[in-house]
Design an enzyme around this catalytic site. Structure first.
Site, mmCIF file in Angstrom:
data_model
loop_
_atom_site.group_PDB
_atom_site.id
_atom_site.type_symbol
_atom_site.label_atom_id
_atom_site.label_comp_id
_atom_site.label_asym_id
_atom_site.label_seq_id
_atom_site.Cartn_x
_atom_site.Cartn_y
_atom_site.Cartn_z
ATOM 1 N N GLU A 1 -9.212 3.993 -2.371
ATOM 2 C CA GLU A 1 -7.983 3.791 -3.134
ATOM 3 C C GLU A 1 -8.276 3.102 -4.464
ATOM 4 O O GLU A 1 -9.387 2.628 -4.718
ATOM 5 C CB GLU A 1 -6.984 2.937 -2.343
ATOM 6 C CG GLU A 1 -6.603 3.486 -0.988
ATOM 7 C CD GLU A 1 -5.410 2.760 -0.385
ATOM 8 O OE1 GLU A 1 -4.629 2.151 -1.142
ATOM 9 O OE2 GLU A 1 -5.260 2.803 0.856
ATOM 10 N N GLN B 1 -3.729 2.063 15.051
ATOM 11 C CA GLN B 1 -2.608 2.511 14.231
ATOM 12 C C GLN B 1 -1.777 3.586 14.933
ATOM 13 O O GLN B 1 -0.545 3.558 14.903
ATOM 14 C CB GLN B 1 -3.136 3.040 12.891
ATOM 15 C CG GLN B 1 -2.064 3.501 11.921
ATOM 16 C CD GLN B 1 -2.676 4.054 10.637
ATOM 17 O OE1 GLN B 1 -3.894 4.066 10.458
ATOM 18 N NE2 GLN B 1 -1.836 4.514 9.739
ATOM 19 N N ARG C 1 -7.825 3.662 13.217
ATOM 20 C CA ARG C 1 -6.927 4.792 13.475
ATOM 21 C C ARG C 1 -6.380 4.794 14.898
ATOM 22 O O ARG C 1 -5.229 5.219 15.115
ATOM 23 C CB ARG C 1 -7.676 6.101 13.211
ATOM 24 C CG ARG C 1 -8.176 6.272 11.797
ATOM 25 C CD ARG C 1 -7.067 6.278 10.786
ATOM 26 N NE ARG C 1 -7.577 6.567 9.437
ATOM 27 C CZ ARG C 1 -6.855 6.490 8.341
ATOM 28 N NH1 ARG C 1 -5.587 6.120 8.401
ATOM 29 N NH2 ARG C 1 -7.399 6.763 7.161
ATOM 30 N N GLU D 1 -9.874 12.591 7.394
ATOM 31 C CA GLU D 1 -9.802 13.921 6.793
ATOM 32 C C GLU D 1 -11.170 14.601 6.759
ATOM 33 O O GLU D 1 -11.284 15.795 7.032
ATOM 34 C CB GLU D 1 -9.261 13.819 5.370
ATOM 35 C CG GLU D 1 -7.862 13.254 5.260
ATOM 36 C CD GLU D 1 -7.569 12.874 3.822
ATOM 37 O OE1 GLU D 1 -7.118 13.752 3.067
ATOM 38 O OE2 GLU D 1 -7.793 11.699 3.457
ATOM 39 N N ASP E 1 -8.980 0.261 1.840
ATOM 40 C CA ASP E 1 -8.037 -0.224 2.844
ATOM 41 C C ASP E 1 -8.536 0.234 4.214
ATOM 42 O O ASP E 1 -8.177 1.310 4.696
ATOM 43 C CB ASP E 1 -6.636 0.322 2.558
ATOM 44 C CG ASP E 1 -5.558 -0.480 3.247
ATOM 45 O OD1 ASP E 1 -5.755 -1.689 3.463
ATOM 46 O OD2 ASP E 1 -4.497 0.092 3.557
ATOM 47 N N LYS F 1 -4.022 -1.902 10.144
ATOM 48 C CA LYS F 1 -4.300 -1.928 8.710
ATOM 49 C C LYS F 1 -4.465 -3.338 8.146
ATOM 50 O O LYS F 1 -4.855 -3.488 6.984
ATOM 51 C CB LYS F 1 -3.144 -1.260 7.964
ATOM 52 C CG LYS F 1 -2.845 0.155 8.402
ATOM 53 C CD LYS F 1 -3.830 1.144 7.848
ATOM 54 C CE LYS F 1 -3.594 1.360 6.371
ATOM 55 N NZ LYS F 1 -4.481 2.392 5.820
ATOM 56 N N ASP G 1 0.841 -1.186 0.000
ATOM 57 C CA ASP G 1 0.000 0.000 0.000
ATOM 58 C C ASP G 1 0.878 1.238 0.000
ATOM 59 O O ASP G 1 1.849 1.327 0.768
ATOM 60 C CB ASP G 1 -0.917 0.006 1.224
ATOM 61 C CG ASP G 1 -2.003 1.066 1.112
ATOM 62 O OD1 ASP G 1 -2.557 1.229 0.016
ATOM 63 O OD2 ASP G 1 -2.302 1.720 2.122
ATOM 64 N N THR H 1 -8.804 -5.662 3.718
ATOM 65 C CA THR H 1 -8.666 -4.778 2.572
ATOM 66 C C THR H 1 -9.657 -5.278 1.530
ATOM 67 O O THR H 1 -9.548 -6.421 1.073
ATOM 68 C CB THR H 1 -7.237 -4.810 1.996
ATOM 69 O OG1 THR H 1 -6.312 -4.380 3.004
ATOM 70 C CG2 THR H 1 -7.117 -3.900 0.791
ATOM 71 N N HIS I 1 -3.848 14.201 0.499
ATOM 72 C CA HIS I 1 -4.042 13.354 1.676
ATOM 73 C C HIS I 1 -2.869 13.496 2.640
ATOM 74 O O HIS I 1 -3.067 13.660 3.856
ATOM 75 C CB HIS I 1 -4.198 11.902 1.241
ATOM 76 C CG HIS I 1 -4.235 10.928 2.372
ATOM 77 N ND1 HIS I 1 -5.257 10.885 3.295
ATOM 78 C CD2 HIS I 1 -3.355 9.949 2.739
ATOM 79 C CE1 HIS I 1 -5.021 9.919 4.175
ATOM 80 N NE2 HIS I 1 -3.878 9.350 3.864
ATOM 81 N N GLU J 1 -10.331 3.962 3.554
ATOM 82 C CA GLU J 1 -9.437 4.690 2.664
ATOM 83 C C GLU J 1 -9.839 4.360 1.235
ATOM 84 O O GLU J 1 -9.760 3.195 0.816
ATOM 85 C CB GLU J 1 -7.974 4.326 2.915
ATOM 86 C CG GLU J 1 -7.458 4.835 4.245
ATOM 87 C CD GLU J 1 -5.965 4.629 4.444
ATOM 88 O OE1 GLU J 1 -5.412 5.254 5.364
ATOM 89 O OE2 GLU J 1 -5.360 3.846 3.676
#
Length: 403
Positions: free
Chosen positions: A193, A232, A229, A352, A225, A245, A117, A249, A124, A191
């Protein structure tokens, strides 16, 4: 409507033809399928019926044999498929081999070898920097404009769209906690992607240059993904993402071949720093893609990230991934990293969109900072196609269920 008569403007018309793997409910056998409108063509059976030399590649329970066959085979098969679904003389033969999508079960389309990844969106990366390093002189880390940052993920937890995502558990520690605690993540995120699927392998010790990336990459798909948080944040120093993570996925059930996206190719944003020769794409063909992504939570669109804004391209990511001599394997998957545009409604993660929980999203069913149990996240996208058409990408959807 007959399956060959795809409505004008359908993003899954004969100009697209993405690949997947399907089975018929009640049967264990899986086989390669090609999407046409709201139907799927049994590609292996079609190839046998029409005497194709590639029948053996298509009558398989996974895309991997086709992926490994290389670009000449990819192009030949695509030309043949286009003719099969557009030439009227083939209709009588193929009609029994087309099944409504609603009548089949879709599976993970390829066996994932390795998963990597990246972190390729400047928007971002700057948003994350401003959130977590608000007093820094530069919101980007010193290496960001010089190489595509990435990490090696876990191939075994890549799942197909529609698979439920169990809320992960792990250690977390907030600033108010005197010591870490263990339990389900309370800051579960997504996420948005794009994933790139490797077909042709490479030899150990031989980097893949920018000009050769399309000889190795078969196609692309949407990818979510999922990210815990809070887990992480506690674990990532100094080695980076791990449990936060690796639990899931999600990828689309359909892989769009690069050949279907010729009209969507675009130049990446202007480079602001000189690049080392192996990453310098000044004199190469454009390897960015104009993909228009939508992110929906419980059916409500919360963001529309533009993939054309990605600073690092898939070609540069592959070049960097292999520059140390690491080899590619058929079925390797690498993600672009979160796709975010410059506007607030173009951010590809809840981190975000809510500015780390400070500004909750207003949804029809209530406010959200991060995902709650029962939430369903869906990524969809399209790209410009030939003659003003749209090329649809298979959607990625997943429902959060409690630990």
């Amino acid at each position: 409507m007959p399956p060959f008569d795809v409505p004008e403007g359908d993003p899954f018309g004969p100009h697209n033809l993405p690949y997947g793997v399907f089975s018929i409910p009640g049967e264990r056998e899986r086989t390669v399928g090609v999407r046409l409108g709201d139907h799927v063509l049994d590609a292996g059976a079609a190839a046998r019926a029409l005497g194709s030399p590639y029948a053996d590649l298509l009558a398989r329970p996974t895309l991997n044999p086709l992926l490994a066959a290389g670009r000449t085979a990819w192009s030949d098969v695509r030309r043949a498929l286009t003719a099969w679904v557009t030439v009227p003389a083939h209709r009588e033969t193929l009609a029994p081999l087309l099944r409504p999508l609603s009548s089949v079960t879709l599976h993970l389309p390829f066996e994932v070898a390795d998963y990597v990844d990246f972190y390729a969106s400047e928007n971002h990366a700057r948003n994350v920097g401003r959130i977590f390093r608000p007093d820094a002189a530069d919101s980007l880390t010193p290496n960001w404009k010089h190489l595509p940052i990435g990490y090696h993920g876990r191939a075994g937890t890549v799942v197909v769209s529609g698979t439920d995502v169990i809320r992960p558990s792990g250690q977390r520690r907030s600033p108010a906690d005197p010591a870490p605690v263990f339990g389900p993540s309370v800051r579960l995120d997504i996420e948005a992607e794009v994933g790139f699927v490797v077909g042709t392998p490479s030899e150990p010790g031989r980097p893949v240059p920018l000009r050769d990336w399309r000889e190795h990459v078969f196609g692309l798909c949407l990818l979510n993904d999922w990210s815990a948080r809070d887990i992480q944040a506690w674990e990532y120093v100094p080695l980076g993402p791990f449990l936060g993570k690796s639990f899931a996925t999600s990828v689309a059930a359909w892989i769009t071949p690069l050949d279907a996206l010729e009209d969507a190719r675009t130049a990446p944003p202007e480079r602001t720093h000189p690049l080392l020769p192996y990453l310098d794409d000044t004199d190469t063909e454009p390897s960015g893609y104009d993909l228009r992504i939508s992110v929906a939570v419980n059916g409500h669109v919360v963001s529309e990230p533009p993939f054309s804004t990605m600073y690092w391209t898939a070609a540069q990511q592959l070049a960097h991934l292999t520059v140390n001599g690491a080899s590619l394997r058929t079925g390797d998957l690498y993600g672009s990293g979160t796709v975010s545009g410059p506007a607030e409604r173009e951010r590809g993660s809840l981190l975000e969109l809510t500015w780390n929980g400070r500004d909750p999203l207003e949804l029809p069913d209530g406010k959200r900072t991060f995902l709650e149990d029962g939430d369903v996240v869906t990524l969809s996208a399209w790209a410009p196609g030939p003659d003003g058409t749209r090329v649809g990408l298979g959607e990625v959807t997943g429902r959060v269920i409690p630990a």
